[in-house]
Write an enzyme that holds these catalytic residues in place. Structure first.
Site, short mmCIF file in Angstrom:
data_model
loop_
_atom_site.label_atom_id
_atom_site.label_comp_id
_atom_site.label_asym_id
_atom_site.label_seq_id
_atom_site.Cartn_x
_atom_site.Cartn_y
_atom_site.Cartn_z
N GLY A 444 5.38 -6.03 0.54
CA GLY A 444 4.85 -6.93 -0.47
C GLY A 444 5.33 -6.54 -1.85
O GLY A 444 5.72 -5.40 -2.09
N GLY A 446 4.45 -7.57 -6.17
CA GLY A 446 3.64 -8.31 -7.13
C GLY A 446 4.15 -8.11 -8.53
O GLY A 446 5.22 -7.53 -8.75
N SER A 447 3.36 -8.57 -9.49
CA SER A 447 3.80 -8.52 -10.88
C SER A 447 3.86 -7.10 -11.42
O SER A 447 4.60 -6.83 -12.37
CB SER A 447 2.85 -9.35 -11.75
OG SER A 447 1.51 -8.93 -11.58
N PHE A 448 3.11 -6.17 -10.82
CA PHE A 448 3.06 -4.82 -11.35
C PHE A 448 3.77 -3.79 -10.48
O PHE A 448 3.82 -2.62 -10.83
CB PHE A 448 1.60 -4.37 -11.56
CG PHE A 448 0.85 -5.21 -12.54
CD1 PHE A 448 1.49 -5.75 -13.65
CD2 PHE A 448 -0.48 -5.50 -12.34
CE1 PHE A 448 0.79 -6.55 -14.55
CE2 PHE A 448 -1.18 -6.29 -13.24
CZ PHE A 448 -0.54 -6.82 -14.34
N GLY A 449 4.27 -4.18 -9.32
CA GLY A 449 4.94 -3.20 -8.48
C GLY A 449 5.19 -3.71 -7.08
O GLY A 449 4.97 -4.89 -6.77
N VAL A 451 4.89 -2.81 -2.70
CA VAL A 451 4.07 -2.10 -1.70
C VAL A 451 4.94 -1.81 -0.47
O VAL A 451 5.61 -2.71 0.04
CB VAL A 451 2.84 -2.93 -1.30
CG1 VAL A 451 1.98 -2.16 -0.31
CG2 VAL A 451 2.02 -3.31 -2.54
N LYS A 467 1.62 1.63 -3.02
CA LYS A 467 1.90 0.70 -4.11
C LYS A 467 2.58 1.44 -5.24
O LYS A 467 1.97 2.26 -5.93
CB LYS A 467 0.60 0.05 -4.59
CG LYS A 467 0.77 -0.96 -5.72
CD LYS A 467 -0.59 -1.55 -6.09
CE LYS A 467 -0.48 -2.56 -7.22
NZ LYS A 467 -1.81 -3.13 -7.56
N ASP A 574 -8.93 -11.31 -9.83
CA ASP A 574 -7.68 -11.78 -9.21
C ASP A 574 -7.87 -11.99 -7.71
O ASP A 574 -7.08 -11.52 -6.89
CB ASP A 574 -6.55 -10.79 -9.48
CG ASP A 574 -5.18 -11.40 -9.21
OD1 ASP A 574 -5.08 -12.64 -9.18
OD2 ASP A 574 -4.21 -10.64 -9.03
#
Length: 783
Positions: A444, A446-449, A451, A467, A574
């Site tokens: 996965g 996302g906007s911050f990192g 996984v 993550k 979120d």
């Protein structure tokens, strides 16, 4: 939240000043006088170095919060709290916090004359003396009352039972005496009751069994007597902890203890309980910690302990137990600690033990023992069984993996700036665990990192999700800090568990930060609701009706815990399907707390206004309308996201579907279609054989592989030809779907004040599930 220091200039308090937030700095000196700021709404100076006396507050009709917490105010003597008499003039006050200071003197009666709008009072960890005023019942809107770790004496006034909105009550570590008032049972909204470390006497009132939302109860270290009421020990709402240790309880442990199916921590140690350990304890599937030591319990360890799949530690020491240790608990006898003295314990009769000191003459443990233990059970146990009266057996058994783990933990934990102690994991450990952060292990982004799946080899082999934060993203570091701060304060079976964190540098000298979680074998809810294109039939995933309802209840339970039952309420901010993970049993775990905020945390303690001006919080499609308009962060925002999530789960449509444009959204799509066009909006997989397809109540599970000649396979196309879709509406399935979608609509209303709260959502979904299952059972019986 900077490093500002020095004294506060008096001329800051302009007549138009409304908000004064300077918490988490290094300001010192005297608390500034509030003179001309007659429009002041929030005054919060917590987590600084202010000293001395607190000046009187002028008449401030708009003031809603006073936060003086975590300073060095007061002199631990009489007169320290004189300023509270002036607070009576703040007629709209909602939040009052003075905990973690040096305030002394007697708790003033004038607090009972505070604003009737007062919701939160926190005065813990001072040197406050005196009694709890009986007129505290005047504070009719009080939700949280914390006066822990002071020097209060006398009884708990029964008038507290009139505070109908109270959900948190904490008087622990005082000198309170007398009986626990039975009127506390009238607090039907109570979520947390903490009365440990006092001098309370008498019995536990059975009326506490009426507190159906209680998630945490501790009465430990008092002088309580009598039997444990079955009404209390059967409260199925208890999920965080039940601690009745170090009292004088007698009698047996009630069989009703088996109803604590959601409880994680149970401690009834150091009492005078007798009789058998109830077999029903095996029904406590979420139990992680069980302590029954120091009682008079007799006979065998129940075989039902085998079913405690989540257990991490059991302590049965210093009882009168006898018989063999159940085979599923047996394994290698350690050679350290008490086990160095072979005359201090006996292993006689436990034929499946191995290892230990040579003097025991036990067989050598096979090298495959640890591997076999991992495959055969999830139990990680410390069992110590003592037969005290006749001194027949003083036997303790440790899992060798845990004994080594605990030994290593004692040496290699590191203190986190967020107050968490983690097993030390280096960048190299995580690099190895993820095969060099291989793209093959990427699960996965996302906007911050990103996984990654990994296999971490520490004290034992763990499947983990790592993550890795992208520190080039401006808010990634804040996300990392937020997630650590939140996850150190919470524990619930429906929240993703943080195993450890790593803040280090990589092999090129760059900053490296990562969070390590339990690996969820069934991935995210998003992958079940919206399978990727191109999967073969064996890989395709479908959720049936009951699975979806169970997941919806799990997520609602998690949010209800965050909103109402944490020490400090938390807003997730979120919520969406990709942030809901599913374990091997399809139990939902809410994760990703990078945008979460405490409603009462140090960064905005006691703020009734939580502006979202820092940017829209959340993900497109799930963001509450008020956030888009720059509104306040609140529980209602999470409720909106949950409502959209619920509608998505049962319609199969993302809120970002291209069909939704302008003012036409998922909420309106469902609302306009109910009830007549129910079959047009629900996920078609729920109507074609995965669940109820009744004329009568037949399901594919009922008929197995038999030929179904009297039931036409149902599809959306079929229903388009049915007038008003009455066929589906008149079935158990239709009634169930209609009820669930109505809950989703209620949660996602445009106006925040019209939305349900998560406690009511949990109750309603449980009612829907119970009604559906009962109807199914009845129909099968009729057939």
């Amino acid at each position: 939240m900077n490093r500002l220091e020095g004294n506060i200039p008096q001329n800051l308090f302009h007549p138009n000043l409304e908000v004064f937030f300077i918490h988490f700095n290094k300001f010192g000196g005297q608390v500034p006088l509030i003179s001309n700021a007659t429009k002041l709404i929030n005054f919060e100076i917590g987590n600084n170095h202010f000293t001395g006396k607190v000046p009187d507050f002028p008449s401030l009709p708009h003031l809603r919060s006073i936060g003086l917490n975590r300073n060095n105010l007061g002199h631990q003597k009489n007169g320290d709290l004189n300023f509270m008499s002036s607070v009576v003039n703040c007629t709209n006050l909602e939040l009052f916090g003075i905990e973690d200071n040096n305030f002394g003197g007697t708790l003033p009666e004038c607090m009972c004359n505070f604003s009737t709008k007062l919701s939160y009072v926190t005065m813990g960890r001072n040197q406050i003396k005196g009694r709890i005023p009986t007129r505290i019942e005047n504070l009719v809107n009080l939700q949280l009352l914390g006066i822990e770790t002071n020097q209060l004496v006398g009884p708990i006034p029964g008038s507290i039972g009139k505070l109908q909105k109270l959900f948190g009550l904490n008087f622990h570590n005082n000198k309170l005496s007398g009986a626990i008032p039975s009127s506390l049972g009238n607090l039907t909204s109570l979520g947390e009751l903490i009365l440990k470390s006092n001098n309370l006497q008498g019995r536990i009132p059975s009326s506490l069994g009426k507190c159906k939302y209680l998630v945490a109860l501790t009465l430990s270290q008092n002088n309580l007597t009598g039997p444990i009421p079955k009404e209390v020990i059967s409260l199925s709402s208890l999920s965080r902890f039940l601690d009745l240790s170090r009292n004088y309880f007698t009698g047996s442990i009630p069989n009703e203890v088996g109803k604590l199916s959601n409880l994680g921590y149970l401690d009834i140690s150091e009492n005078r309980l007798s009789g058998k350990i109830p077999n029903t304890l095996g029904s406590c599937e979420s139990m992680e910690y069980l302590n029954l030591q120091g009682n008079l319990l007799q006979e065998n360890i129940p075989q039902s302990f085998y079913f405690l799949k989540g257990i991490q530690e059991i302590d049965l020491s210093r009882n009168n137990l006898s018989g063999e240790i159940p085979k599923y608990l047996e394994g290698e006898v350690p050679t350290q600690g008490v086990f160095t003295n072979t005359s201090a314990f006996s292993a006689v009769g436990n034929t499946r033990l191995c290892g230990g000191r040579p003097q025991l003459n036990l067989p050598k443990c096979p090298s495959s023992l640890n591997k076999k233990a991992k495959l055969s059970t999830k139990h990680k146990l410390i069992v110590s069984v003592v037969c005290g009266l006749v001194a027949i057996i003083l036997l303790a058994l440790f899992s060798v993996l845990l004994s080594r783990a605990r030994k290593r933990n004692a040496k290699s934990t590191l203190g986190s700036p967020f107050g968490i102690s983690f097993l030390e994991v280096s960048y190299g450990d995580l690099l190895k665990a993820t095969d060099g952060f291989s793209s093959a292990n990427l699960i996965g982004a996302g906007s911050f990192g990103s996984v990654y799946k990994g296999i971490l080899n520490q004290e034992k082999t763990l499947d983990v999700a790592v993550k890795v934060l992208n520190l080039q993203t401006s808010r990634a570091l804040k996300s990392f800090i937020a997630e650590c701060k939140v996850l150190k304060n919470i524990k619930h079976r429906n929240l993703l568990k943080l195993l450890t964190a790593c803040s280090s540098i990589d092999f090129q000298g760059n900053d490296f930060k990562a969070l390590v979680y339990e690996f969820m074998v069934n991935a995210s809810l998003d992958e079940w609701l919206h399978p990727r294109q191109g999967l073969n039939s064996e890989e395709e995933r479908h959720l049936n009706l009951i699975q979806r309802i169970n997941i919806a209840i799990d997520v609602a339970n998690a949010l209800d815990y965050l909103h109402r039952h944490c020490h400090e309420p938390i807003v997730h901010s979120d919520l969406k399907p990709s942030n809901i993970l599913l374990d091997g049993d399809m139990t939902a775990r809410v994760g990703d707390f990078g945008l979460a905020r405490f409603l009462m945390d140090p960064s905005h303690l006691f703020s009734s206004h939580q502006s979202s001006s820092i940017g829209i919080r959340g993900s497109i499609g799930y963001i509450a309308p008020e956030y888009v308009m720059g509104g306040e962060i609140s529980r209602d925002g999470d409720v909106y996201s949950y409502g959209i999530l619920l509608l998505e789960m049962f319609t199969g449509k993302r809120p970002t579907d291209e069909m939704f444009k302008d003012d036409f959204n998922l909420h309106n799509f469902v609302k306009m279609s109910l009830p007549e066009k129910l079959a047009h909006v629900v996920d078609s997989s729920l109507l074609i054989g995965t669940d109820q397809v009744e004329e009568g109540a037949a399901t594919t599970s009922d008929v197995g592989d038999r030929e179904i000649d009297h039931i036409e396979e149902i599809s959306i196309n079929n229903f388009q030809n049915v007038p008003n879709c009455r066929l589906i509406l008149n079935t158990n399935l239709g009634k169930c779907l209609h009820s669930v979608l109505k809950i989703g609509i209620s949660c996602s209303k445009l106006t925040s004040t019209e939305r349900m709260n998560m406690g009511d959502v949990v109750k309603e979904l449980l009612h829907v599930k119970t009604a559906y299952m009962a109807a199914q059972t009845e129909n099968r019986g009729d057939q």
